[in-house]
Design a protein around this motif. Structure first.
Motif, PDB file in Angstrom:
ATOM      1  N   THR A 103       0.842  -1.207   0.000  1.00 36.97           N
ATOM      2  CA  THR A 103       0.000   0.000   0.000  1.00 36.97           C
ATOM      3  C   THR A 103       0.874   1.253   0.000  1.00 36.97           C
ATOM      4  O   THR A 103       0.511   2.271  -0.596  1.00 36.97           O
ATOM      5  CB  THR A 103      -0.958   0.013   1.198  1.00 36.97           C
ATOM      6  N   GLY A 104       2.050   1.183   0.653  1.00 37.50           N
ATOM      7  CA  GLY A 104       2.980   2.311   0.609  1.00 37.50           C
ATOM      8  C   GLY A 104       3.477   2.580  -0.799  1.00 37.50           C
ATOM      9  O   GLY A 104       3.715   3.732  -1.177  1.00 37.50           O
ATOM     10  N   PHE A 105       3.638   1.523  -1.575  1.00 35.99           N
ATOM     11  CA  PHE A 105       4.043   1.679  -2.969  1.00 35.99           C
ATOM     12  C   PHE A 105       2.929   2.333  -3.784  1.00 35.99           C
ATOM     13  O   PHE A 105       3.194   3.068  -4.730  1.00 35.99           O
ATOM     14  CB  PHE A 105       4.397   0.318  -3.564  1.00 35.99           C
ATOM     15  N   GLY A 106       1.676   2.030  -3.395  1.00 35.43           N
ATOM     16  CA  GLY A 106       0.524   2.581  -4.116  1.00 35.43           C
ATOM     17  C   GLY A 106      -0.370   1.525  -4.721  1.00 35.43           C
ATOM     18  O   GLY A 106      -1.194   1.825  -5.598  1.00 35.43           O
ATOM     19  N   ILE A 107      -0.252   0.271  -4.258  1.00 36.39           N
ATOM     20  CA  ILE A 107      -1.043  -0.838  -4.784  1.00 36.39           C
ATOM     21  C   ILE A 107      -2.253  -1.080  -3.903  1.00 36.39           C
ATOM     22  O   ILE A 107      -2.142  -1.122  -2.667  1.00 36.39           O
ATOM     23  CB  ILE A 107      -0.187  -2.121  -4.874  1.00 36.39           C
ATOM     24  N   GLU A 108      -3.405  -1.236  -4.517  1.00 36.09           N
ATOM     25  CA  GLU A 108      -4.622  -1.551  -3.774  1.00 36.09           C
ATOM     26  C   GLU A 108      -4.702  -3.053  -3.543  1.00 36.09           C
ATOM     27  O   GLU A 108      -4.609  -3.848  -4.478  1.00 36.09           O
ATOM     28  CB  GLU A 108      -5.857  -1.070  -4.541  1.00 36.09           C
ATOM     29  N   LEU A 109      -4.860  -3.451  -2.293  1.00 29.62           N
ATOM     30  CA  LEU A 109      -4.911  -4.864  -1.922  1.00 29.62           C
ATOM     31  C   LEU A 109      -6.331  -5.264  -1.552  1.00 29.62           C
ATOM     32  O   LEU A 109      -7.146  -4.430  -1.148  1.00 29.62           O
ATOM     33  CB  LEU A 109      -4.001  -5.137  -0.720  1.00 29.62           C
ATOM     34  N   PRO A 110      -6.661  -6.569  -1.649  1.00 32.71           N
ATOM     35  CA  PRO A 110      -7.952  -7.020  -1.140  1.00 32.71           C
ATOM     36  C   PRO A 110      -8.014  -6.825   0.370  1.00 32.71           C
ATOM     37  O   PRO A 110      -6.994  -6.893   1.058  1.00 32.71           O
ATOM     38  CB  PRO A 110      -7.987  -8.509  -1.511  1.00 32.71           C
ATOM     39  N   ASP A 111      -9.195  -6.554   0.874  1.00 32.41           N
ATOM     40  CA  ASP A 111      -9.366  -6.337   2.308  1.00 32.41           C
ATOM     41  C   ASP A 111      -8.987  -7.596   3.089  1.00 32.41           C
ATOM     42  O   ASP A 111      -9.078  -8.721   2.589  1.00 32.41           O
ATOM     43  CB  ASP A 111     -10.819  -5.963   2.625  1.00 32.41           C
ATOM     44  N   GLY A 112      -8.582  -7.376   4.325  1.00 35.13           N
ATOM     45  CA  GLY A 112      -8.286  -8.510   5.191  1.00 35.13           C
ATOM     46  C   GLY A 112      -6.941  -8.381   5.858  1.00 35.13           C
ATOM     47  O   GLY A 112      -6.240  -7.363   5.713  1.00 35.13           O
ATOM     48  N   GLU A 113      -6.579  -9.410   6.591  1.00 32.29           N
ATOM     49  CA  GLU A 113      -5.309  -9.464   7.285  1.00 32.29           C
ATOM     50  C   GLU A 113      -4.598 -10.761   6.904  1.00 32.29           C
ATOM     51  O   GLU A 113      -5.192 -11.672   6.335  1.00 32.29           O
ATOM     52  CB  GLU A 113      -5.511  -9.404   8.803  1.00 32.29           C
ATOM     53  N   GLY A 114      -3.339 -10.838   7.244  1.00 34.48           N
ATOM     54  CA  GLY A 114      -2.598 -12.072   7.007  1.00 34.48           C
ATOM     55  C   GLY A 114      -2.199 -12.241   5.555  1.00 34.48           C
ATOM     56  O   GLY A 114      -2.076 -11.274   4.796  1.00 34.48           O
ATOM     57  N   GLU A 115      -1.979 -13.505   5.167  1.00 34.85           N
ATOM     58  CA  GLU A 115      -1.478 -13.828   3.841  1.00 34.85           C
ATOM     59  C   GLU A 115      -2.371 -13.256   2.743  1.00 34.85           C
ATOM     60  O   GLU A 115      -3.596 -13.327   2.826  1.00 34.85           O
ATOM     61  CB  GLU A 115      -1.378 -15.343   3.684  1.00 34.85           C
ATOM     62  N   ILE A 116      -1.737 -12.693   1.726  1.00 32.17           N
ATOM     63  CA  ILE A 116      -2.473 -12.057   0.632  1.00 32.17           C
ATOM     64  C   ILE A 116      -2.819 -13.114  -0.405  1.00 32.17           C
ATOM     65  O   ILE A 116      -1.934 -13.773  -0.949  1.00 32.17           O
ATOM     66  CB  ILE A 116      -1.641 -10.932  -0.011  1.00 32.17           C
ATOM     67  N   ARG A 117      -4.091 -13.297  -0.684  1.00 29.36           N
ATOM     68  CA  ARG A 117      -4.553 -14.260  -1.693  1.00 29.36           C
ATOM     69  C   ARG A 117      -5.494 -13.518  -2.631  1.00 29.36           C
ATOM     70  O   ARG A 117      -6.706 -13.713  -2.616  1.00 29.36           O
ATOM     71  CB  ARG A 117      -5.283 -15.424  -1.027  1.00 29.36           C
ATOM     72  N   GLY A 118      -4.932 -12.644  -3.435  1.00 30.62           N
ATOM     73  CA  GLY A 118      -5.731 -11.852  -4.357  1.00 30.62           C
ATOM     74  C   GLY A 118      -5.712 -12.431  -5.757  1.00 30.62           C
ATOM     75  O   GLY A 118      -5.181 -13.505  -6.011  1.00 30.62           O
ATOM     76  N   ARG A 119      -6.307 -11.689  -6.693  1.00 36.87           N
ATOM     77  CA  ARG A 119      -6.302 -12.048  -8.110  1.00 36.87           C
ATOM     78  C   ARG A 119      -5.647 -10.898  -8.856  1.00 36.87           C
ATOM     79  O   ARG A 119      -6.291  -9.905  -9.176  1.00 36.87           O
ATOM     80  CB  ARG A 119      -7.726 -12.307  -8.615  1.00 36.87           C
ATOM     81  N   PHE A 120      -4.354 -11.048  -9.112  1.00 36.76           N
ATOM     82  CA  PHE A 120      -3.585  -9.997  -9.764  1.00 36.76           C
ATOM     83  C   PHE A 120      -3.332 -10.307 -11.232  1.00 36.76           C
ATOM     84  O   PHE A 120      -2.530  -9.646 -11.870  1.00 36.76           O
ATOM     85  CB  PHE A 120      -2.275  -9.765  -9.009  1.00 36.76           C
ATOM     86  N   GLY A 121      -4.021 -11.328 -11.746  1.00 35.47           N
ATOM     87  CA  GLY A 121      -3.968 -11.609 -13.167  1.00 35.47           C
ATOM     88  C   GLY A 121      -2.828 -12.534 -13.558  1.00 35.47           C
ATOM     89  O   GLY A 121      -1.942 -12.850 -12.772  1.00 35.47           O
ATOM     90  N   PRO A 122      -2.827 -12.968 -14.825  1.00 38.49           N
ATOM     91  CA  PRO A 122      -1.777 -13.871 -15.306  1.00 38.49           C
ATOM     92  C   PRO A 122      -0.481 -13.135 -15.618  1.00 38.49           C
ATOM     93  O   PRO A 122      -0.479 -11.943 -15.942  1.00 38.49           O
ATOM     94  CB  PRO A 122      -2.393 -14.465 -16.572  1.00 38.49           C
ATOM     95  N   ALA A 123       0.606 -13.846 -15.501  1.00 42.36           N
ATOM     96  CA  ALA A 123       1.925 -13.364 -15.893  1.00 42.36           C
ATOM     97  C   ALA A 123       2.781 -14.599 -16.131  1.00 42.36           C
ATOM     98  O   ALA A 123       2.301 -15.731 -16.043  1.00 42.36           O
ATOM     99  CB  ALA A 123       2.526 -12.470 -14.813  1.00 42.36           C
ATOM    100  N   CYS A 124       4.036 -14.390 -16.449  1.00 46.17           N
ATOM    101  CA  CYS A 124       4.974 -15.505 -16.648  1.00 46.17           C
ATOM    102  C   CYS A 124       6.140 -15.356 -15.685  1.00 46.17           C
ATOM    103  O   CYS A 124       6.509 -14.247 -15.301  1.00 46.17           O
ATOM    104  CB  CYS A 124       5.504 -15.511 -18.081  1.00 46.17           C
ATOM    105  N   VAL A 125       6.697 -16.493 -15.300  1.00 44.72           N
ATOM    106  CA  VAL A 125       7.886 -16.514 -14.449  1.00 44.72           C
ATOM    107  C   VAL A 125       8.930 -17.415 -15.086  1.00 44.72           C
ATOM    108  O   VAL A 125       8.609 -18.501 -15.572  1.00 44.72           O
ATOM    109  CB  VAL A 125       7.545 -17.005 -13.024  1.00 44.72           C
TER     110      VAL A 125
END
Length: 287
Positions: A103-125
């Motif tokens: 959030t300090g960087f400026g990214i909106e996160l899903p509400d809640g606490e603890g481990e982040i389990r959002g949907r940030f879309g597909p990408a490649c690694v």
């Protein structure tokens, strides 16, 4: 420490930095910061010291120094101190700090606490295990973690594992006119318990192979035909590559991610649909 001595150490630190001697550079910067934590340039020194330890994969030190760097960075302006802290805090599983960093960087996160389990879309690694490199698709769970959605052919890697990746794209993949970043893997965050199997299938038409893939995907398993793999040189892999889906009919090897009994059941179901040209043989686990 006199300021003249501090200046000498800073000069030596960046000489070491330019030589990619990360441990020396970080150590010299830390010596100065112990005496001058809040000078005009201190925020840069904290950031670079943390970054050097990130390069070394010393996550505890990257976390410790990254907190100091972020404490001196403006919030909500995309300052990279927050991004690197977000990575280090994620590796340390300090979810409160990771959330504050994103959030300090400026990214909106899903509400809640603890481990982040959002949907940030597909990408490649780009997986990297002892020199072997393979680009796989991931479903991003947070800004730095993703679940592997292919069945990797690299030994020891598995469908469904969660990896931590870097923030700077090293290449792109273009699919149907949409561009997706390729990130470098930093570490394996969570292993998968799904084994990798190989099987030879015969598919009369490409649609038959698609049906097999769909059957496995619907059960949250994976299926990767050999005809869907592309081999690229390192230069091309780190560039922008237009990727087309190339699933072919005929006999070929397919990598599967599923418990062996389930794999046999699904293969029998697929082959038993009374359609000509569907068969399978030689199901084997991959070591």
């Amino acid at each position: 420490m006199r300021k003249s001595e501090a200046k000498r150490l800073i000069d030596e630190a960046y000489e070491a930095w330019n030589a990619e001697e990360w441990l020396t550079a970080a150590g010299l910067l830390e010596q100065v910061l112990a005496h001058y934590p809040d000078e005009k340039r201190s925020a840069v020194w904290w950031y670079d010291a943390a970054l050097a330890h990130k390069f070394l994969r010393n996550w505890a030190k990257a976390y410790e120094l990254g907190r100091e760097a972020a404490a001196r960075a403006p919030r909500g302006e995309g300052d990279p101190a927050y991004w690197n802290l977000g990575i280090a805090a994620t590796v340390q599983r300090d979810w409160a700090t990771a959330r504050a960093a994103w959030t300090g960087f400026g990214i909106e996160l899903p509400d809640g606490e603890g481990e982040i389990r959002g949907r940030f879309g597909p990408a490649c690694v780009r997986l990297d295990t002892g020199g072997e490199r393979e680009v796989v698709w991931i479903d991003r769970l947070c800004p730095t973690r993703g679940r592997v959605m292919n069945v990797p052919v690299t030994g020891g890697r598995r469908f469904g594992e969660i990896v931590v990746h870097d923030g700077e794209p090293k290449g792109h993949r273009v699919v149907d006119g949409h561009e997706f970043p390729v990130f470098d893997e930093l570490l394996l965050f969570e292993a998968s318990d799904l084994p990798t199997l190989t099987v030879t299938v015969n598919a009369g038409e490409a649609a038959d192979l698609d049906a097999l893939i769909t059957l496995f995907v619907e059960q949250n398993y994976g299926a990767e035909p050999a005809s869907s793999l592309n081999v690229l040189c390192a230069c091309c892999s780190e560039g922008t590559h237009e990727q087309e889906r190339t699933v072919h009919a005929g006999a070929q090897s397919v990598s599967l991610a599923a418990p062996e009994p389930e794999a046999r059941r699904l293969l029998d179901e697929w082959a038993g649909e009374a359609l000509p040209g569907r068969s399978w043989s030689g199901l084997e686990p991959v070591a």
